[in-house]
Design a protein around this motif. Sequence first.
Motif, PDB file in Angstrom:
ATOM      1  N   LEU A  18       0.855  -1.183   0.000  1.00  0.00           N
ATOM      2  CA  LEU A  18       0.000   0.000   0.000  1.00  0.00           C
ATOM      3  C   LEU A  18       0.891   1.233   0.000  1.00  0.00           C
ATOM      4  CD1 LEU A  18      -2.455  -1.118   2.826  1.00  0.00           C
ATOM      5  CD2 LEU A  18      -2.674  -1.508   0.362  1.00  0.00           C
ATOM      6  N   ARG A  19       0.422   2.282  -0.624  1.00  0.00           N
ATOM      7  CA  ARG A  19       1.165   3.541  -0.642  1.00  0.00           C
ATOM      8  C   ARG A  19       0.339   4.598   0.080  1.00  0.00           C
ATOM      9  NH1 ARG A  19       3.689   4.627  -6.036  1.00  0.00           N
ATOM     10  NH2 ARG A  19       5.187   3.227  -5.072  1.00  0.00           N
ATOM     11  N   GLY A  20       0.996   5.285   0.997  1.00  0.00           N
ATOM     12  CA  GLY A  20       0.368   6.395   1.702  1.00  0.00           C
ATOM     13  C   GLY A  20       0.971   7.702   1.234  1.00  0.00           C
ATOM     14  N   LEU A  21       0.162   8.742   1.183  1.00  0.00           N
ATOM     15  CA  LEU A  21       0.611  10.061   0.776  1.00  0.00           C
ATOM     16  C   LEU A  21       0.113  11.087   1.781  1.00  0.00           C
ATOM     17  CD1 LEU A  21       1.771  12.132  -1.323  1.00  0.00           C
ATOM     18  CD2 LEU A  21      -0.516  12.107  -2.361  1.00  0.00           C
ATOM     19  N   ASP A  22       1.019  11.921   2.267  1.00  0.00           N
ATOM     20  CA  ASP A  22       0.662  13.079   3.077  1.00  0.00           C
ATOM     21  C   ASP A  22       0.521  14.237   2.093  1.00  0.00           C
ATOM     22  OD1 ASP A  22       0.670  15.431   4.619  1.00  0.00           O
ATOM     23  OD2 ASP A  22       1.861  14.493   6.197  1.00  0.00           O
ATOM     24  N   LYS A  23      -0.710  14.654   1.836  1.00  0.00           N
ATOM     25  CA  LYS A  23      -0.978  15.668   0.819  1.00  0.00           C
ATOM     26  C   LYS A  23      -0.483  17.059   1.217  1.00  0.00           C
ATOM     27  CE  LYS A  23      -5.353  14.079   0.567  1.00  0.00           C
ATOM     28  NZ  LYS A  23      -6.757  13.958   0.160  1.00  0.00           N
ATOM     29  N   VAL A  24      -0.200  17.276   2.496  1.00  0.00           N
ATOM     30  CA  VAL A  24       0.268  18.586   2.945  1.00  0.00           C
ATOM     31  C   VAL A  24       1.739  18.795   2.603  1.00  0.00           C
ATOM     32  CG1 VAL A  24       0.689  20.039   4.966  1.00  0.00           C
ATOM     33  CG2 VAL A  24      -1.475  18.806   4.741  1.00  0.00           C
ATOM     34  N   HIS A  27       5.041  13.935   1.238  1.00  0.00           N
ATOM     35  CA  HIS A  27       5.766  12.710   1.573  1.00  0.00           C
ATOM     36  C   HIS A  27       4.909  11.496   1.256  1.00  0.00           C
ATOM     37  CE1 HIS A  27       8.225  15.161   4.681  1.00  0.00           C
ATOM     38  NE2 HIS A  27       8.800  15.180   3.496  1.00  0.00           N
ATOM     39  N   ASN A  28       5.564  10.439   0.758  1.00  0.00           N
ATOM     40  CA  ASN A  28       4.846   9.189   0.550  1.00  0.00           C
ATOM     41  C   ASN A  28       5.643   8.044   1.147  1.00  0.00           C
ATOM     42  OD1 ASN A  28       6.573   7.899  -1.457  1.00  0.00           O
ATOM     43  ND2 ASN A  28       5.860   9.470  -2.860  1.00  0.00           N
ATOM     44  N   SER A  29       4.945   6.941   1.393  1.00  0.00           N
ATOM     45  CA  SER A  29       5.572   5.787   2.018  1.00  0.00           C
ATOM     46  C   SER A  29       4.870   4.527   1.536  1.00  0.00           C
ATOM     47  CB  SER A  29       5.446   5.900   3.539  1.00  0.00           C
ATOM     48  OG  SER A  29       5.979   4.766   4.177  1.00  0.00           O
ATOM     49  N   ASP A  30       5.646   3.507   1.169  1.00  0.00           N
ATOM     50  CA  ASP A  30       5.100   2.206   0.800  1.00  0.00           C
ATOM     51  C   ASP A  30       5.216   1.278   1.997  1.00  0.00           C
ATOM     52  OD1 ASP A  30       4.762   3.288  -1.678  1.00  0.00           O
ATOM     53  OD2 ASP A  30       6.117   1.937  -2.722  1.00  0.00           O
ATOM     54  N   VAL A  31       4.132   0.555   2.275  1.00  0.00           N
ATOM     55  CA  VAL A  31       4.075  -0.345   3.418  1.00  0.00           C
ATOM     56  C   VAL A  31       3.503  -1.679   2.958  1.00  0.00           C
ATOM     57  CG1 VAL A  31       3.051  -0.695   5.702  1.00  0.00           C
ATOM     58  CG2 VAL A  31       3.706   1.602   4.980  1.00  0.00           C
ATOM     59  N   GLY A  43      -0.221   7.974  10.529  1.00  0.00           N
ATOM     60  CA  GLY A  43      -1.186   8.212  11.597  1.00  0.00           C
ATOM     61  C   GLY A  43      -2.545   7.593  11.380  1.00  0.00           C
ATOM     62  N   LEU A  44      -2.743   6.873  10.301  1.00  0.00           N
ATOM     63  CA  LEU A  44      -3.988   6.136  10.071  1.00  0.00           C
ATOM     64  C   LEU A  44      -3.713   4.653  10.275  1.00  0.00           C
ATOM     65  CD1 LEU A  44      -5.167   7.810   6.736  1.00  0.00           C
ATOM     66  CD2 LEU A  44      -5.958   8.337   9.048  1.00  0.00           C
ATOM     67  N   ILE A  45      -4.656   3.937  10.854  1.00  0.00           N
ATOM     68  CA  ILE A  45      -4.520   2.499  11.010  1.00  0.00           C
ATOM     69  C   ILE A  45      -5.210   1.836   9.819  1.00  0.00           C
ATOM     70  CG2 ILE A  45      -5.047   0.474  12.431  1.00  0.00           C
ATOM     71  CD1 ILE A  45      -3.012   2.416  13.681  1.00  0.00           C
ATOM     72  N   ALA A  91     -12.227   5.467  -3.218  1.00  0.00           N
ATOM     73  CA  ALA A  91     -11.067   6.113  -2.608  1.00  0.00           C
ATOM     74  C   ALA A  91     -11.308   6.506  -1.155  1.00  0.00           C
ATOM     75  CB  ALA A  91     -10.696   7.355  -3.410  1.00  0.00           C
ATOM     76  N   LEU A  92     -10.209   6.618  -0.437  1.00  0.00           N
ATOM     77  CA  LEU A  92     -10.227   7.162   0.914  1.00  0.00           C
ATOM     78  C   LEU A  92     -10.605   8.639   0.830  1.00  0.00           C
ATOM     79  CD1 LEU A  92      -9.459   7.230   3.972  1.00  0.00           C
ATOM     80  CD2 LEU A  92      -7.107   7.650   3.224  1.00  0.00           C
ATOM     81  N   ASP A  93     -11.543   9.058   1.669  1.00  0.00           N
ATOM     82  CA  ASP A  93     -11.952  10.468   1.712  1.00  0.00           C
ATOM     83  C   ASP A  93     -11.395  11.079   2.992  1.00  0.00           C
ATOM     84  OD1 ASP A  93     -13.156  12.895   1.235  1.00  0.00           O
ATOM     85  OD2 ASP A  93     -15.131  12.251   1.944  1.00  0.00           O
ATOM     86  N   HIS A  94     -10.195  11.634   2.892  1.00  0.00           N
ATOM     87  CA  HIS A  94      -9.541  12.228   4.054  1.00  0.00           C
ATOM     88  C   HIS A  94      -8.901  13.534   3.613  1.00  0.00           C
ATOM     89  CE1 HIS A  94      -6.715  12.768   7.392  1.00  0.00           C
ATOM     90  NE2 HIS A  94      -7.508  11.949   8.076  1.00  0.00           N
ATOM     91  N   ALA A  95      -8.987  14.559   4.435  1.00  0.00           N
ATOM     92  CA  ALA A  95      -8.492  15.886   4.072  1.00  0.00           C
ATOM     93  C   ALA A  95      -6.980  15.920   3.856  1.00  0.00           C
ATOM     94  CB  ALA A  95      -8.879  16.900   5.137  1.00  0.00           C
ATOM     95  N   ARG A  96      -6.226  15.143   4.639  1.00  0.00           N
ATOM     96  CA  ARG A  96      -4.772  15.245   4.570  1.00  0.00           C
ATOM     97  C   ARG A  96      -4.084  14.046   3.925  1.00  0.00           C
ATOM     98  NH1 ARG A  96      -0.421  17.194   9.129  1.00  0.00           N
ATOM     99  NH2 ARG A  96       1.398  16.735   7.849  1.00  0.00           N
ATOM    100  N   TYR A  97      -4.618  12.841   4.124  1.00  0.00           N
ATOM    101  CA  TYR A  97      -3.913  11.636   3.714  1.00  0.00           C
ATOM    102  C   TYR A  97      -4.624  10.901   2.594  1.00  0.00           C
ATOM    103  CZ  TYR A  97      -1.658  12.520   8.171  1.00  0.00           C
ATOM    104  OH  TYR A  97      -0.998  13.117   9.211  1.00  0.00           O
ATOM    105  N   ASP A  98      -3.842  10.184   1.819  1.00  0.00           N
ATOM    106  CA  ASP A  98      -4.365   9.314   0.783  1.00  0.00           C
ATOM    107  C   ASP A  98      -3.668   7.970   0.932  1.00  0.00           C
ATOM    108  OD1 ASP A  98      -5.818   8.463  -1.368  1.00  0.00           O
ATOM    109  OD2 ASP A  98      -4.909   9.827  -2.813  1.00  0.00           O
ATOM    110  N   VAL A  99      -4.404   6.896   0.706  1.00  0.00           N
ATOM    111  CA  VAL A  99      -3.853   5.547   0.744  1.00  0.00           C
ATOM    112  C   VAL A  99      -4.410   4.809  -0.463  1.00  0.00           C
ATOM    113  CG1 VAL A  99      -3.812   3.347   2.006  1.00  0.00           C
ATOM    114  CG2 VAL A  99      -3.696   5.498   3.272  1.00  0.00           C
ATOM    115  N   TRP A 100      -3.538   4.078  -1.172  1.00  0.00           N
ATOM    116  CA  TRP A 100      -4.043   3.273  -2.267  1.00  0.00           C
ATOM    117  C   TRP A 100      -3.232   2.001  -2.399  1.00  0.00           C
ATOM    118  CZ3 TRP A 100      -1.584   7.923  -2.971  1.00  0.00           C
ATOM    119  CH2 TRP A 100      -0.454   7.960  -3.785  1.00  0.00           C
TER     120      TRP A 100
END
Length: 112
Positions: A18-24, A27-31, A43-45, A91-100
């Motif tokens: 999974l890839r996370g993105l901090d839209k602010v 930064h992105n991170s693969d987990v 910060g999301l579980i 899609a995830l509906d979050h103001a700051r983060y995206d996960v896909w």
Amino acid sequence: MGPVAAQEPAEAGVSAVLRGLDKVNGHNSDVTVPVGGSAEIFGLIVTLSECRYPAANPTGDAFAFLTIRDPQNGEVFFDGWMIASSPALSALDHARYDVWVIRCNSPAAEGS
């Protein structure tokens, strides 16, 4: 012309990337998350219940059932299937983060 299959046969993966993105801050991170497991992404579980991929093409499109929630109060931001090739479809509906979903890992890939 023969009958058209309703869906392509799928195999179950043992984990998903999974890839996370901090839209602010961009930064992105693969987990990698095992099926039945959870991981913290910015910060999301994120809990992965299932990951499937086409039987004829293990590197093909991935479908993952995710639950994404706030660790502080348990609020669920997303609960359903995400499709790697169409992240905006569900899609995830979050103001700051995206996960896909990037891909599922097959049992053979995990063993190597």
